[in-house]
Design an enzyme around this catalytic site. Structure first.
Site, PDB file in Angstrom:
ATOM      1  CB  SER A 109      43.224 -19.551  -8.563  1.00  0.00           C
ATOM      2  OG  SER A 109      42.799 -19.866  -7.164  1.00  0.00           O
ATOM      3  CE  LYS A 139      43.936 -16.300  -5.548  1.00  0.00           C
ATOM      4  NZ  LYS A 139      43.617 -16.941  -6.716  1.00  0.00           N
TER       5      LYS A 139
END
Length: 263
Positions: free
Chosen positions: A46, A120
């Site tokens: 990701s 993230k």
């Protein structure tokens, strides 16, 4: 007999010194891991191309101060009632040096399941309006600069790899990083406008079409108390085809060029 006793005592003293050194080393490692830097490994794609599967990195736990998820234990020190009146911090954190900044890569506890760690990039700050329009990121109504560069190719041990469109995104505060666009019209390339609540942050993965992030209900807005720390440096990296414990494969599987890469 006296000589034998002296020899035996020296051996015991040497053994005790070795034990003390080991104990001291373990205590230092415990303090560093608990209060300063915690190692994490990357299990998913990701955050490509910034972070790859098989990267091992250190996360600074002091960057955003300490919160209820900074340690494996809290002893009740981070309950809302106690922290709210604590002179050392606010918003569920103590010794808060600075808030997460736009562009930081941070580890946080998933709001919907705090047993899971996510990593993230911080995109939206409290009060920001965030939206994706046809693959372009908008912050407070302004398009974020996005420049096309060479394709990203993640070569495997066989030397093969599928080229993926790659861009450089530059946030309003000047932080630049690379993002991937594997699907020109991906599911989350166009979204509603999100308004980040007070005390929360909007997080996104750099691999935009392969990231469960704040665009999806499973993640949503991330409260400041869920932050574990800021990712600082990659200290080890190995191809996902080889286990960290398969030492005999290291010469070919280790990504030497990623060692000590700042994030």
């Amino acid at each position: 007999m006296a000589a034998a006793q002296v020899t035996g005592r020296k051996s015991e003293d040497g053994l005790w010194e070795t034990v003390k050194v080991i104990i001291q080393a373990l205590l230092i490692a415990f303090v560093v891991r608990t209060f300063l830097y915690q190692p994490f490994n990357i299990p998913s794609a990701s955050m490509y191309p910034t972070l790859k599967v098989g990267d091992y990195l250190f996360v600074s736990k002091l960057s955003y101060g300490y919160g209820r998820y900074s340690f494996n234990f809290s002893l009740g020190l981070f309950s809302h009632e106690i922290v709210s009146c604590c002179p050392f911090g606010f918003s569920g954190r103590v010794f808060l040096a600075e808030d997460p900044k736009r562009g930081d890569v941070a580890v946080f506890k998933l709001p919907s399941d705090t047993s899971i760690d996510y990593i993230k990039r911080v995109i939206g700050l409290p009060g920001d309006r965030i939206q994706m329009r046809d693959g372009i990121l908008f912050i407070n109504g302004q398009a974020v600069k996005k420049e096309r560069i060479e394709d990203f190719v993640d070569r495997s041990e066989t030397g093969l790899g599928q080229p993926v469109p790659q861009f450089v995104e530059t946030l309003p505060n000047g932080v630049s990083y690379r993002v991937l666009d594997t699907e020109p019209m991906g599911d989350a390339d166009t979204t509603d406008e999100y308004v980040v609540p007070a005390g929360h942050f909007f997080m996104m993965g750099d691999n935009r079409d392969n990231s469960q992030d704040s665009r999806y209900p499973r993640v949503g807005f991330v409260p400041i108390e869920n932050f574990v720390g800021r990712a600082e440096i990659i200290f080890f990296s190995v191809s996902p085809d080889a286990s960290l414990f398969e030492v005999w494969r290291w010469p070919l599987a280790i990504r030497w060029s990623r060692f000590f890469t700042l994030i």
